[in-house]
Design an enzyme around this catalytic site. Structure first.
Site, mmCIF file in Angstrom:
data_model
loop_
_atom_site.group_PDB
_atom_site.id
_atom_site.type_symbol
_atom_site.label_atom_id
_atom_site.label_comp_id
_atom_site.label_asym_id
_atom_site.label_seq_id
_atom_site.Cartn_x
_atom_site.Cartn_y
_atom_site.Cartn_z
ATOM 1 N N TYR A 73 -21.876 -50.332 44.172
ATOM 2 C CA TYR A 73 -20.942 -50.378 43.700
ATOM 3 C C TYR A 73 -20.842 -49.870 45.561
ATOM 4 C CZ TYR A 73 -19.375 -52.743 39.614
ATOM 5 O OH TYR A 73 -19.352 -53.021 38.762
ATOM 6 N N ASN A 85 -13.768 -52.590 31.331
ATOM 7 C CA ASN A 85 -13.888 -53.664 31.842
ATOM 8 C C ASN A 85 -14.627 -54.491 30.798
ATOM 9 O OD1 ASN A 85 -14.701 -53.649 33.695
ATOM 10 N ND2 ASN A 85 -13.697 -54.863 34.974
ATOM 11 N N GLU A 134 -28.244 -58.112 43.938
ATOM 12 C CA GLU A 134 -28.142 -57.830 42.860
ATOM 13 C C GLU A 134 -29.035 -57.624 42.171
ATOM 14 O OE1 GLU A 134 -23.642 -57.555 42.948
ATOM 15 O OE2 GLU A 134 -24.242 -58.879 41.593
ATOM 16 N N LYS A 177 -21.503 -53.223 30.443
ATOM 17 C CA LYS A 177 -21.065 -52.153 30.704
ATOM 18 C C LYS A 177 -20.649 -51.184 29.129
ATOM 19 C CE LYS A 177 -18.133 -53.043 34.409
ATOM 20 N NZ LYS A 177 -16.665 -53.324 35.392
ATOM 21 N N HIS A 226 -19.511 -56.950 34.274
ATOM 22 C CA HIS A 226 -20.332 -57.058 35.343
ATOM 23 C C HIS A 226 -20.249 -58.400 35.738
ATOM 24 C CE1 HIS A 226 -21.124 -56.803 39.638
ATOM 25 N NE2 HIS A 226 -22.197 -56.863 39.842
HETATM 26 P P1 RTP Z 1 -17.229 -56.520 39.195
HETATM 27 O O1 RTP Z 1 -17.493 -56.416 39.550
HETATM 28 O O2 RTP Z 1 -17.353 -55.091 37.732
HETATM 29 O O3 RTP Z 1 -17.914 -57.728 37.830
HETATM 30 O O4 RTP Z 1 -15.739 -56.731 38.597
HETATM 31 P P2 RTP Z 1 -15.014 -57.190 39.285
HETATM 32 O O5 RTP Z 1 -15.790 -58.230 40.642
HETATM 33 O O6 RTP Z 1 -13.758 -58.375 38.656
HETATM 34 O O7 RTP Z 1 -13.836 -56.578 40.047
HETATM 35 P P3 RTP Z 1 -13.842 -55.690 41.542
HETATM 36 O O8 RTP Z 1 -12.844 -55.805 43.179
HETATM 37 O O9 RTP Z 1 -15.491 -55.700 42.049
HETATM 38 O O10 RTP Z 1 -13.610 -53.933 41.244
HETATM 39 C C1 RTP Z 1 -14.737 -53.658 40.152
HETATM 40 C C2 RTP Z 1 -14.539 -52.467 39.495
HETATM 41 O O11 RTP Z 1 -13.886 -51.718 40.120
HETATM 42 C C3 RTP Z 1 -12.500 -51.177 38.664
HETATM 43 N N1 RTP Z 1 -11.601 -52.029 39.960
HETATM 44 N N2 RTP Z 1 -10.877 -51.234 40.120
HETATM 45 N N3 RTP Z 1 -7.493 -49.734 39.142
HETATM 46 C C4 RTP Z 1 -8.014 -50.968 40.457
HETATM 47 O O12 RTP Z 1 -7.301 -51.414 40.697
HETATM 48 C C5 RTP Z 1 -9.250 -50.866 40.288
HETATM 49 N N4 RTP Z 1 -9.931 -52.434 40.684
HETATM 50 C C6 RTP Z 1 -11.060 -52.291 41.053
HETATM 51 C C7 RTP Z 1 -12.799 -52.150 37.965
HETATM 52 O O13 RTP Z 1 -13.506 -52.078 36.946
HETATM 53 C C8 RTP Z 1 -13.719 -53.583 38.546
HETATM 54 O O14 RTP Z 1 -15.064 -54.063 37.523
HETATM 55 MG MG MG Z 2 -16.702 -57.548 41.450
#
Ligand code: RTP
Ligand code: MG
Length: 141
Positions: free
Chosen positions: A51, A114, A128, A11, A117
């Site tokens: 997203y 973070n 994807e 990212k 991804h």
């Molecule tokens: P990613 O898709 O980016 O790999 O991240 P992830 O699976 O670990 O998390 P996901 O639930 O898919 O969420 C996508 C991105 O949204 C942001 N996020 N913010 N503030 C919050 O509660 C929150 N929850 C998710 C994060 O940047 C996450 O990587």
């Molecule tokens: Mg995710």
């Protein structure tokens, strides 16, 4: 375990920190091969599309703003159990909760910024990877 492919995105925060190589080393040391890679400045529409599953979530607008704040490194990885292996290397979404030694624990600043991804399942990995790479430009080796 089966050979899988998964999509990684380094990212904007991690690209700006100049740690693409350090993150790639984690993949390689874990036995994941880079089979396609591109640096991309996402448009707003591309980030929203990528997203889209989170479109109704309160953090969606910030997530899109962050993902278009600078170039990202989009990478297809291949290896045994690549999807779960990459998620294990990444660590928890919130770096404060990520295990020591994971990419997010070491390189991420916040739940928004973070570092990486990773696809979360076989179906999302296929979609994807196709979103960024025509099949002919993914090199199994
Ligand atoms: P990613 O898709 O980016 O790999 O991240 P992830 O699976 O670990 O998390 P996901 O639930 O898919 O969420 C996508 C991105 O949204 C942001 N996020 N913010 N503030 C919050 O509660 C929150 N929850 C998710 C994060 O940047 C996450 O990587
Ligand atoms: Mg995710």
């Amino acid at each position: 375990m089966a050979i899988e492919r998964t999509l990684s995105i380094i990212k904007p925060d991690a690209v700006a920190k100049n740690v693409i190589g350090k993150i790639y080393s984690r993949f390689e040391e874990a036995g994941l091969k880079i089979v396609a890679a591109r640096m991309v400045q996402l448009s707003r529409a591309e980030a929203e599309g990528f997203y889209a599953v989170h479109a109704a979530r309160p953090f969606f607008k910030d997530l899109v703003e962050f993902m278009i704040s600078g170039p990202v490194m989009v990478t297809a990885l291949e290896g045994e159990g690549a999807i779960l292996k990459n998620r294990d290397l990444m660590g928890a979404t919130d770096p404060k909760k990520a295990d020591a030694g994971t990419i997010r624990a070491d390189f991420a600043d916040s739940i928004d910024a973070n570092a990486v991804h990773g696809s979360d399942a076989a179906e999302t990995a296929a979609v994807e990877i196709a979103y960024y790479f025509p099949a002919l430009n993914v090199y199994s080796r």
